[in-house]
Scaffold this active site. Structure first.
Site, mmCIF file in Angstrom:
data_model
loop_
_atom_site.group_PDB
_atom_site.id
_atom_site.type_symbol
_atom_site.label_atom_id
_atom_site.label_comp_id
_atom_site.label_asym_id
_atom_site.label_seq_id
_atom_site.Cartn_x
_atom_site.Cartn_y
_atom_site.Cartn_z
ATOM 1 N NE ARG A 40 -2.933 0.547 3.442
ATOM 2 C CZ ARG A 40 -1.988 0.817 4.713
ATOM 3 N NH1 ARG A 40 -1.117 1.751 4.580
ATOM 4 N NH2 ARG A 40 -1.928 -0.172 5.645
ATOM 5 C CE1 TYR A 88 -16.138 10.647 -16.783
ATOM 6 C CE2 TYR A 88 -15.399 11.022 -14.699
ATOM 7 C CZ TYR A 88 -15.792 10.117 -15.599
ATOM 8 O OH TYR A 88 -16.311 8.795 -15.338
ATOM 9 C CG ASP A 115 -9.197 15.950 -15.854
ATOM 10 O OD1 ASP A 115 -8.336 15.184 -16.892
ATOM 11 O OD2 ASP A 115 -10.126 15.384 -15.246
ATOM 12 C CE LYS A 155 -11.615 7.633 -18.867
ATOM 13 N NZ LYS A 155 -12.126 8.907 -18.367
#
Ligand SMILES: *Cc1c(COP(=O)(O)O)cnc(C)c1O
Length: 395
Positions: free
Chosen positions: A59, A112, A185, A210
């Site tokens: 982690r 988005y 972004d 993406k």
């Protein structure tokens, strides 16, 4: 913890060289040229606290993830990159680690849908103020920033789904004059076409799902930045809350990033051809085409200055015959697959109002009902155009 990479040595190299080599040293045990998928949750310690190269628990740190982070930071020309289990996980950790109730965010009016949902449904109830502005209008942005202290201004350019273009340098200049930080972004442009940090942005966020992943086979996100204090806050919450990508996710992102430049340039060439063809269609078929590479696009001049080597693979188009016809069109293509998401090698088609942007219905961010969004893949452009042509006949 200190984990060495070869990234610094590659600083002077071109983007395609950095994409293939940064963070990609051969594996120290075997010499494997490709970074292995270190599918382990924990690492043997040589005596209590005797960590090998800083690795203790996945982690906190994992060699495959670390390799992708070094690669992405180098491609962006940034000091730091931190990757996450999704783009929204990255956005959540950035905001939660650096904001507190009472702080304000100024948001562009075309973003988005999931970003808007996270802000409006999670951060606003937590006590963060959210205002929406026409972000392509520098005077409106300037007036909003003067009216209230904002911690962040949130810029998506090109925006999703209308492909609006915001001048990053001009926005950063006004924002910084008011003590506001700029988040970009950069998912649609990718680090190949646009370099927000060089243009004055403070933080870049990605959905690596993406273009960076690029093959529609992984969900991921990243934060890229130069400011050490923000990086430390983000890294703390990343480890404390744990929205990290798996080693296999990181390996897919590494492989995707290596070919990003080739793919994005081909996506851009194909999209330009498709957009020009759409724009040449009669007015009873196509009401309007939204593509920043077209001279008819209101943001074309800024995009031509701000984006390097292409305008990306995303096109939106308004179908003249309206909502029902737009839905039939989206269901009638044979090469374009009807699906959400974008940025993979295969072309996708979707209806934002009913699919990706259903969460902004009834808000100032609502999108036109006859809008169709295309993610233009890297198939042959003429085949893609023939597919759209037959879909128009089917409506
Ligand atoms: C998809 C997307 C996101 C969210 O990323 P996930 O990986 O789906 O969580 C954020 N911003 C933009 C522009 C996107 O397209």
């Amino acid at each position: 913890m200190t984990i060495s990479t070869n990234a610094a040595a590659l600083n002077a190299a071109a983007l395609s060289t950095r994409a293939i080599h940064a963070g990609q040293e051969p594996d120290p045990t075997t010499g494997a040229v490709v970074t292995p998928i270190y599918m382990t949750s924990t690492f043997k310690q040589d005596g209590v606290g005797g960590l090998r190269h800083g690795y203790d628990y996945s982690r906190s740190v994992n060699p495959t993830r670390n390799s992708f982070d070094a690669q992405l930071a180098s491609v962006e020309g940034a000091k730091y990159a931190l990757s996450f289990a999704s783009g929204l996980a990255a956005i959540d950790v950035l905001l939660r680690s650096t904001l507190k109730p009472g702080d304000n965010i100024l948001l562009g009016n075309d973003v988005y849908g999931g970003t808007y949902r996270l802000l409006a449904k999670v951060f606003v109830p937590w006590g963060v103020g959210l205002d929406v502005v026409d972000i392509t209008d520098t005077a409106a942005v300037s007036a909003a920033l003067a009216a209230k202290p904002y911690k962040y201004i949130w810029v998506e350019t090109p925006s999703n789904p209308l492909l609006n273009i915001t001048d990053i340098a001009a926005t950063a200049a006004v924002a910084h004059a008011h003590g506001t930080k700029v988040v970009v972004d950069n998912t649609f442009a990718s680090p190949v076409l646009q370099h927000p940090l060089e243009d004055g942005a403070d933080v870049v966020v990605y959905s690596t799902t993406k273009y960076i992943g690029g093959h529609s086979d992984v969900v991921g996100g990243a934060i890229v930045l130069n400011d050490e204090e923000t990086k430390d806050a983000v890294a703390f919450l990343q480890n404390a809350a744990g929205a990290v990508p798996s080693p296999f996710d990181s390996w897919l992102d590494i492989r995707g990033l290596k070919t990003l430049e080739l793919r994005v340039k081909q996506h851009s060439r194909n999209a330009m051809k498709v957009a020009q063809w759409l724009e040449s269609q009669p007015a009873d078929l196509v009401e309007r085409v939204w593509y920043p590479g077209l001279e008819s696009h209101p943001g074309h001049e800024i995009a031509a200055r701000q984006m390097h080597g292409g305008f990306g693979g995303m096109i939106s188009v308004q179908i003249a015959a309206g909502f029902e016809a737009a839905k039939r069109f989206a269901g009638a293509t044979q090469i374009f697959t009807l699906a959400e998401s974008l940025g993979g090698v295969e072309s996708l088609i979707e209806h934002p109002g009913a699919m990706t942007h259903a969460s902004v219905a009834g808000t100032t961010l609502e999108v036109p009902a006859n809008l169709i969004r295309l993610s233009v893949g890297i198939e042959d452009a003429d085949d893609l155009i023939a597919d759209l042509e037959q879909a128009f006949k089917a409506i």
